[in-house]
Structures are given as structure tokens and as C-alpha cells.
Design a protein around this motif. Structure first.
Motif, PDB file in Angstrom:
ATOM      1  N   THR A  61       0.860  -1.183   0.000  1.00 37.51           N
ATOM      2  CA  THR A  61       0.000   0.000   0.000  1.00 37.51           C
ATOM      3  C   THR A  61       0.897   1.234   0.000  1.00 37.51           C
ATOM      4  O   THR A  61       2.128   1.129   0.061  1.00 37.51           O
ATOM      5  CB  THR A  61      -0.896   0.045   1.256  1.00 37.51           C
ATOM      6  OG1 THR A  61      -0.081   0.271   2.415  1.00 37.51           O
ATOM      7  CG2 THR A  61      -1.669  -1.252   1.430  1.00 37.51           C
ATOM      8  N   THR A  62       0.272   2.407  -0.042  1.00 40.68           N
ATOM      9  CA  THR A  62       1.054   3.638   0.057  1.00 40.68           C
ATOM     10  C   THR A  62       1.646   3.813   1.445  1.00 40.68           C
ATOM     11  O   THR A  62       2.475   4.704   1.658  1.00 40.68           O
ATOM     12  CB  THR A  62       0.180   4.858  -0.275  1.00 40.68           C
ATOM     13  OG1 THR A  62      -1.012   4.811   0.517  1.00 40.68           O
ATOM     14  CG2 THR A  62      -0.184   4.870  -1.746  1.00 40.68           C
ATOM     15  N   CYS A  63       1.221   2.997   2.407  1.00 40.09           N
ATOM     16  CA  CYS A  63       1.849   2.980   3.731  1.00 40.09           C
ATOM     17  C   CYS A  63       3.122   2.145   3.731  1.00 40.09           C
ATOM     18  O   CYS A  63       3.768   1.996   4.777  1.00 40.09           O
ATOM     19  CB  CYS A  63       0.887   2.420   4.781  1.00 40.09           C
ATOM     20  SG  CYS A  63      -0.564   3.445   5.068  1.00 40.09           S
ATOM     21  N   GLY A  64       3.487   1.573   2.600  1.00 39.02           N
ATOM     22  CA  GLY A  64       4.638   0.694   2.528  1.00 39.02           C
ATOM     23  C   GLY A  64       4.208  -0.751   2.627  1.00 39.02           C
ATOM     24  O   GLY A  64       3.052  -1.114   2.383  1.00 39.02           O
ATOM     25  N   ASN A  65       5.117  -1.587   3.022  1.00 40.21           N
ATOM     26  CA  ASN A  65       4.834  -3.012   3.173  1.00 40.21           C
ATOM     27  C   ASN A  65       4.433  -3.387   4.589  1.00 40.21           C
ATOM     28  O   ASN A  65       4.366  -4.561   4.931  1.00 40.21           O
ATOM     29  CB  ASN A  65       6.042  -3.841   2.740  1.00 40.21           C
ATOM     30  CG  ASN A  65       6.161  -3.919   1.230  1.00 40.21           C
ATOM     31  OD1 ASN A  65       5.173  -4.061   0.533  1.00 40.21           O
ATOM     32  ND2 ASN A  65       7.375  -3.784   0.724  1.00 40.21           N
ATOM     33  N   ALA A 265      -3.536 -14.395   3.895  1.00 40.53           N
ATOM     34  CA  ALA A 265      -4.709 -13.834   3.221  1.00 40.53           C
ATOM     35  C   ALA A 265      -4.872 -12.358   3.540  1.00 40.53           C
ATOM     36  O   ALA A 265      -5.346 -11.584   2.697  1.00 40.53           O
ATOM     37  CB  ALA A 265      -5.960 -14.607   3.631  1.00 40.53           C
ATOM     38  N   SER A 266      -4.508 -11.937   4.747  1.00 38.92           N
ATOM     39  CA  SER A 266      -4.635 -10.522   5.103  1.00 38.92           C
ATOM     40  C   SER A 266      -3.696  -9.654   4.286  1.00 38.92           C
ATOM     41  O   SER A 266      -3.915  -8.439   4.173  1.00 38.92           O
ATOM     42  CB  SER A 266      -4.354 -10.330   6.598  1.00 38.92           C
ATOM     43  OG  SER A 266      -2.978 -10.443   6.893  1.00 38.92           O
ATOM     44  N   PHE A 267      -2.653 -10.236   3.707  1.00 38.56           N
ATOM     45  CA  PHE A 267      -1.759  -9.526   2.801  1.00 38.56           C
ATOM     46  C   PHE A 267      -2.133  -9.772   1.336  1.00 38.56           C
ATOM     47  O   PHE A 267      -1.289  -9.623   0.446  1.00 38.56           O
ATOM     48  CB  PHE A 267      -0.313  -9.964   3.034  1.00 38.56           C
ATOM     49  CG  PHE A 267       0.319  -9.335   4.244  1.00 38.56           C
ATOM     50  CD1 PHE A 267       1.011  -8.131   4.142  1.00 38.56           C
ATOM     51  CD2 PHE A 267       0.216  -9.937   5.491  1.00 38.56           C
ATOM     52  CE1 PHE A 267       1.588  -7.551   5.252  1.00 38.56           C
ATOM     53  CE2 PHE A 267       0.789  -9.361   6.608  1.00 38.56           C
ATOM     54  CZ  PHE A 267       1.486  -8.158   6.490  1.00 38.56           C
ATOM     55  N   ALA A 268      -3.405 -10.169   1.115  1.00 36.84           N
ATOM     56  CA  ALA A 268      -3.928 -10.391  -0.236  1.00 36.84           C
ATOM     57  C   ALA A 268      -3.107 -11.435  -0.990  1.00 36.84           C
ATOM     58  O   ALA A 268      -2.974 -11.369  -2.207  1.00 36.84           O
ATOM     59  CB  ALA A 268      -3.974  -9.076  -1.024  1.00 36.84           C
ATOM     60  N   PHE A 269      -2.528 -12.405  -0.253  1.00 33.27           N
ATOM     61  CA  PHE A 269      -1.765 -13.506  -0.831  1.00 33.27           C
ATOM     62  C   PHE A 269      -0.590 -12.994  -1.671  1.00 33.27           C
ATOM     63  O   PHE A 269      -0.268 -13.575  -2.716  1.00 33.27           O
ATOM     64  CB  PHE A 269      -2.665 -14.417  -1.673  1.00 33.27           C
ATOM     65  CG  PHE A 269      -3.785 -15.032  -0.900  1.00 33.27           C
ATOM     66  CD1 PHE A 269      -3.558 -16.098  -0.049  1.00 33.27           C
ATOM     67  CD2 PHE A 269      -5.077 -14.533  -1.008  1.00 33.27           C
ATOM     68  CE1 PHE A 269      -4.598 -16.670   0.681  1.00 33.27           C
ATOM     69  CE2 PHE A 269      -6.117 -15.092  -0.295  1.00 33.27           C
ATOM     70  CZ  PHE A 269      -5.872 -16.161   0.559  1.00 33.27           C
ATOM     71  N   ARG A 270       0.046 -11.941  -1.207  1.00 29.11           N
ATOM     72  CA  ARG A 270       1.216 -11.387  -1.899  1.00 29.11           C
ATOM     73  C   ARG A 270       2.483 -11.787  -1.130  1.00 29.11           C
ATOM     74  O   ARG A 270       2.742 -11.265  -0.045  1.00 29.11           O
ATOM     75  CB  ARG A 270       1.096  -9.880  -2.014  1.00 29.11           C
ATOM     76  CG  ARG A 270      -0.060  -9.467  -2.905  1.00 29.11           C
ATOM     77  CD  ARG A 270      -0.246  -7.973  -2.941  1.00 29.11           C
ATOM     78  NE  ARG A 270      -1.297  -7.642  -3.904  1.00 29.11           N
ATOM     79  CZ  ARG A 270      -1.085  -7.350  -5.180  1.00 29.11           C
ATOM     80  NH1 ARG A 270       0.146  -7.353  -5.665  1.00 29.11           N
ATOM     81  NH2 ARG A 270      -2.095  -7.071  -5.978  1.00 29.11           N
ATOM     82  N   PRO A 271       3.267 -12.705  -1.659  1.00 25.89           N
ATOM     83  CA  PRO A 271       4.437 -13.218  -0.924  1.00 25.89           C
ATOM     84  C   PRO A 271       5.441 -12.138  -0.558  1.00 25.89           C
ATOM     85  O   PRO A 271       6.021 -12.177   0.537  1.00 25.89           O
ATOM     86  CB  PRO A 271       5.044 -14.246  -1.889  1.00 25.89           C
ATOM     87  CG  PRO A 271       3.928 -14.635  -2.791  1.00 25.89           C
ATOM     88  CD  PRO A 271       3.079 -13.420  -2.939  1.00 25.89           C
ATOM     89  N   ALA A 272       5.673 -11.175  -1.429  1.00 25.35           N
ATOM     90  CA  ALA A 272       6.676 -10.147  -1.145  1.00 25.35           C
ATOM     91  C   ALA A 272       6.286  -9.330   0.080  1.00 25.35           C
ATOM     92  O   ALA A 272       7.115  -9.063   0.954  1.00 25.35           O
ATOM     93  CB  ALA A 272       6.851  -9.233  -2.363  1.00 25.35           C
ATOM     94  N   SER A 273       5.037  -8.918   0.150  1.00 24.91           N
ATOM     95  CA  SER A 273       4.576  -8.147   1.311  1.00 24.91           C
ATOM     96  C   SER A 273       4.509  -9.028   2.557  1.00 24.91           C
ATOM     97  O   SER A 273       4.865  -8.590   3.657  1.00 24.91           O
ATOM     98  CB  SER A 273       3.205  -7.546   1.017  1.00 24.91           C
ATOM     99  OG  SER A 273       3.246  -6.732  -0.127  1.00 24.91           O
ATOM    100  N   PHE A 274       4.051 -10.262   2.391  1.00 20.16           N
ATOM    101  CA  PHE A 274       3.941 -11.182   3.521  1.00 20.16           C
ATOM    102  C   PHE A 274       5.299 -11.487   4.141  1.00 20.16           C
ATOM    103  O   PHE A 274       5.398 -11.742   5.344  1.00 20.16           O
ATOM    104  CB  PHE A 274       3.268 -12.476   3.052  1.00 20.16           C
ATOM    105  CG  PHE A 274       3.112 -13.512   4.109  1.00 20.16           C
ATOM    106  CD1 PHE A 274       2.303 -13.288   5.217  1.00 20.16           C
ATOM    107  CD2 PHE A 274       3.778 -14.729   4.007  1.00 20.16           C
ATOM    108  CE1 PHE A 274       2.155 -14.250   6.204  1.00 20.16           C
ATOM    109  CE2 PHE A 274       3.629 -15.703   4.978  1.00 20.16           C
ATOM    110  CZ  PHE A 274       2.821 -15.463   6.084  1.00 20.16           C
ATOM    111  N   SER A 275       6.364 -11.441   3.360  1.00 20.43           N
ATOM    112  CA  SER A 275       7.701 -11.750   3.883  1.00 20.43           C
ATOM    113  C   SER A 275       8.134 -10.776   4.968  1.00 20.43           C
ATOM    114  O   SER A 275       8.962 -11.113   5.815  1.00 20.43           O
ATOM    115  CB  SER A 275       8.719 -11.756   2.739  1.00 20.43           C
ATOM    116  OG  SER A 275       8.871 -10.449   2.190  1.00 20.43           O
TER     117      SER A 275
END
Length: 402
Positions: A61-65, A265-275
Motif C-alpha cells: 500500500t502507500t503505507c509501505g509493506n 490472506a490478510s496480505f492479499a496472498f502477496r508473498p513479497a509483502s507477507f515476507s
């Protein structure tokens, strides 16, 4: 499967009245608040999570990761605004083409064109957190009533209702009140699972599902709170499961993996952000008495400090008070009160307050059954009345956001 009957008797009505008082306190504070830059941050990034999870290349998001900051509060703050925008967009379809708010059918156009149409933003953003706080208050009363009876439950709920710190965090978007809600529910859901394991297996699944959901949502609010709850749940399950201890390890492993899936799932299944959950440092902590000493040194919490001191003295001096119902919240209280996160800014001492109210309610409930019943009832009534007066007198100051 039939649902158990729920009767609304006098105890439920009185508890509902206390929670209504809490709601009125929160509504007054919210009504006198002004939207802050932090509110806009939660609103913007929360809506981005629901509507367009990748506004900037390389960032969630615009708040970063959100390295170290949970996604739960952003989603809670942004969901009402997103729902209202979708309702406005659906209503726009009923207008004539020349009168529509949306010149096109793009998401960016809809966000821009309806910015002046979305109303009651302050209430839409703040009230979900108020309702989570009310939910926690109802859970606190239910747990205490099951453990200690009506008198201890109402004393604990009364202290919760008139606690300035609870009110301060309940009326603004933040992950702390959600972590507090999740951690308390997580621990007592685990205790409920352990008790259910003594009965038929058909009663296991609903409680295990509730425990898993609580673990996942707590992790989405704050990773450290979830880790603390997971460790406490594991030991309570081992202690209470008795003849079913062989199932505990399987239960916690499967629940842990399912909770990680919910967090993903709370990170919309985005591995980069979830890391960033594993590299952000949200779970790094040390120990400090500064925050909790500041809490008890506050004059508005003086009655609560007296109740805590009396409860500790009774717990140490009276043998009948030292049993699992009182000891379990005390252990959680001691484990959490002195924690301080070192990588991100958070307030773990707040997560300990529901366990503090549970401990006080349980010890006083035991005291109410002794020969000195009238003395302790008068003491509890005086503490609660004084706490209520101090809290109500300080409510105007709570409407001023830092």
C-alpha cells in the motif's frame, strides 16, 4: 447441530446496561473528536487493501509493506468506507448517464469522484473499533461469570467499562485494541478447547475452529501478541487436556498453519509483502516497568491500583484464592505487563488489562463468599464508584487526540 439456547435474564440485562454505558462514553468521545492524519492514513491504506492492493510498484500500500505493523486495523478502518463507496457506486447505476458520478467504470475514477459523497467518515472509521472493545467487554463478562459467578463478573466488567486507557484506545483506529481483543479470546478459546477435549469429539471442532480464527486474527493485528497467546495456549492445553494430551501437539500445529494462512490472506496472498512479517521485527521485545508504572501512577487509575493491590494481597494470603481460575490470568498478567517492543511502537501493557480485570474479579468473588462479605462488597462498590467518577470526569480530555 442445534445451537444452545441463550436466555436473556437479569444478569444479561445488567451486563448489557454496562456495555451500553461504555458505548455512550465512546460515542461522546467520537462525536467530539477531529479527524487526525493518523485517521487518514488508516482510511487510505485500509481502502487500498480492499480495493487495489498494489498502488505503488513494489509496495503493498502507500503505507509501505507494513513491516511490523499489522494489517487488521487498516482493514477494519477501511472496510466501512469501501462498503459505502460500493453502495454509492451501485446507486449511481440507477441515475441517468449524464447525472452519474462516475464518468467511466474505472476504480480510480470512482475513488476520485466520490470523495465528497462519502459521509460520516469519522464514525465509519472509529465505531468498528468501539464495537471490538464492546465485544471484548462482553467476552470478559462471560468468562468471569463462568469462572466466578455474577458478582465477580460485574466487578470486572465495571472496571473495564470505566477504564480510561480502554476508552482511549477504543475510539481511534489502532492495532492495540484488536491485539488485546484477540489475545484474550485466544487464551480462553484454548482453555475452552481443553475442556471440550474431555468430552465427545463432536464438540471439539467448533472450539478448535474458534481458536484457529482467534490466532490468525491476532497475528494480523500484532505478531508478538499472537506468539504470546500461542505459547500460553500450548501450555494451558497440556495442563488441562490430561488424558488427551497426545492430541495437543497435532492441534496446535494444524491451528498454527491455518493461522499463518489467514495471515497470508490478510496480505492479499502477496508473498513479497507477507515476507515482511518475518523480517519487520514486530515480535522483538525487551522488558521495562516504565509503561505499567506510568499507568498505575495516573490519578485516574488510583482506584484500579487499590483493587489490584488488595487482590494481590488476598491471593498471596488466602489459600482458597490460589486456583487455576485466578492463577491463569495472573500468569498472563505477569508475562505481559513488563514487555516493551523494540523494533516497532506498540503498547503491550494494554493487552494485559483484560487479564488484570479477570484476576481482580476472581479474587474479589472469592472474598465475597467469606465472613467478611459485607466489608468486601462495600470496598468493591467504593472502588467501582470512584473509578467511574474519575473516568467520567476525564472523558472530555480523551476526545483530544495527541
Amino acid at each position: 447441530m442445534t445451537l444452545p439456547a441463550f436466555q436473556i435474564g437479569r444478569p444479561q440485562r445488567l451486563a448489557g446496561l454496562l456495555l451500553l454505558v461504555f458505548l455512550c462514553e465512546c460515542l461522546w468521545i467520537v462525536d467530539h473528536q477531529q479527524l487526525s492524519p493518523q485517521d487518514y492514513r488508516y482510511a487510505l491504506c485500509g481502502r487500498e487493501m480492499w480495493e487495489r492492493p498494489s498502488p505503488l510498484a513494489g509496495y503493498f500500500t502507500t503505507c509501505g509493506n507494513l513491516n511490523g505493523d499489522g494489517t487488521f486495523a487498516y482493514r477494519v478502518a477501511g472496510l466501512p468506507l469501501t462498503v459505502q463507496r460500493l453502495v454509492l457506486r451501485a446507486a449511481d447505476k440507477l441515475r441517468k448517464p449524464e447525472d452519474r458520478l462516475y464518468p467511466g467504470d474505472t476504480l480510480n475514477g470512482s475513488v476520485w469522484e466520490t470523495r465528497h459523497q462519502i459521509g460520516y467518515v469519522k464514525y465509519l472509521m472509529h465505531l468498528p473499533f468501539v464495537f471490538f472493545a464492546i465485544w471484548l467487554g462482553g467476552g470478559l463478562w462471560w468468562v468471569c461469570r463462568r469462572l466466578f459467578g455474577n458478582e465477580g463478573a460485574f466487578f470486572a466488567l465495571g472496571l473495564y467499562t470505566f477504564c480510561p486507557a480502554i476508552l482511549r484506545y477504543a475510539v481511534v483506529p489502532n492495532n492495540e485494541v484488536l491485539a488485546m481483543w484477540g489475545l484474550y479470546g485466544l487464551v480462553y478459546a484454548a482453555i475452552g478447547v481443553a475442556h471440550a477435549m474431555q468430552g465427545p469429539r463432536r464438540k471439539w471442532k467448533p472450539r478448535i475452529a474458534l481458536f484457529t480464527l482467534a490466532l490468525g486474527l491476532t497475528a494480523a493485528a500484532h505478531l508478538l501478541a499472537a506468539m504470546l497467546g500461542f505459547i500460553a495456549a500450548f501450555f494451558f492445553l497440556l495442563y488441562l487436556a490430561e488424558r488427551r494430551r497426545s492430541y495437543v501437539m497435532q492441534l496446535v500445529l494444524f491451528s498454527g498453519f491455518a493461522a499463518i494462512a489467514l495471515l497470508f490472506a490478510s496480505f492479499a496472498f502477496r508473498p513479497a509483502s507477507f515476507s515482511y512479517v518475518f523480517t519487520g521485527g514486530a515480535a522483538r521485545f525487551w522488558f521495562s516497568f516504565e509503561d505499567i508504572l506510568s499507568f498505575f501512577h495516573d490519578g485516574a487509575n488510583a482506584p484500579l491500583a487499590i483493587a489490584t493491590l488488595v487482590a494481590l494481597l488476598l491471593y498471596v494470603g488466602v489459600r482458597r484464592s490460589r486456583y487455576f481460575g485466578n492463577t491463569s490470568p495472573l500468569l498472563l498478567l505477569l508475562a505481559i505487563l513488563t514487555l516493551r517492543t523494540t523494533q516497532v511502537f506498540s503498547d503491550p501493557w494494554l493487552w494485559a488489562l483484560p487479564f488484570l480485570f479477570t484476576f481482580i474479579g476472581g479474587v474479589f468473588a472469592d472474598a465475597f463468599e467469606t465472613r467478611q462479605r459485607k466489608l468486601f462488597l462495600a470496598l468493591a462498590g467504593s472502588i467501582l464508584l470512584t473509578q467511574a467518577l474519575l473516568c467520567i470526569a476525564g472523558i472530555p480530555a480523551l476526545a483530544i487526540q495527541p
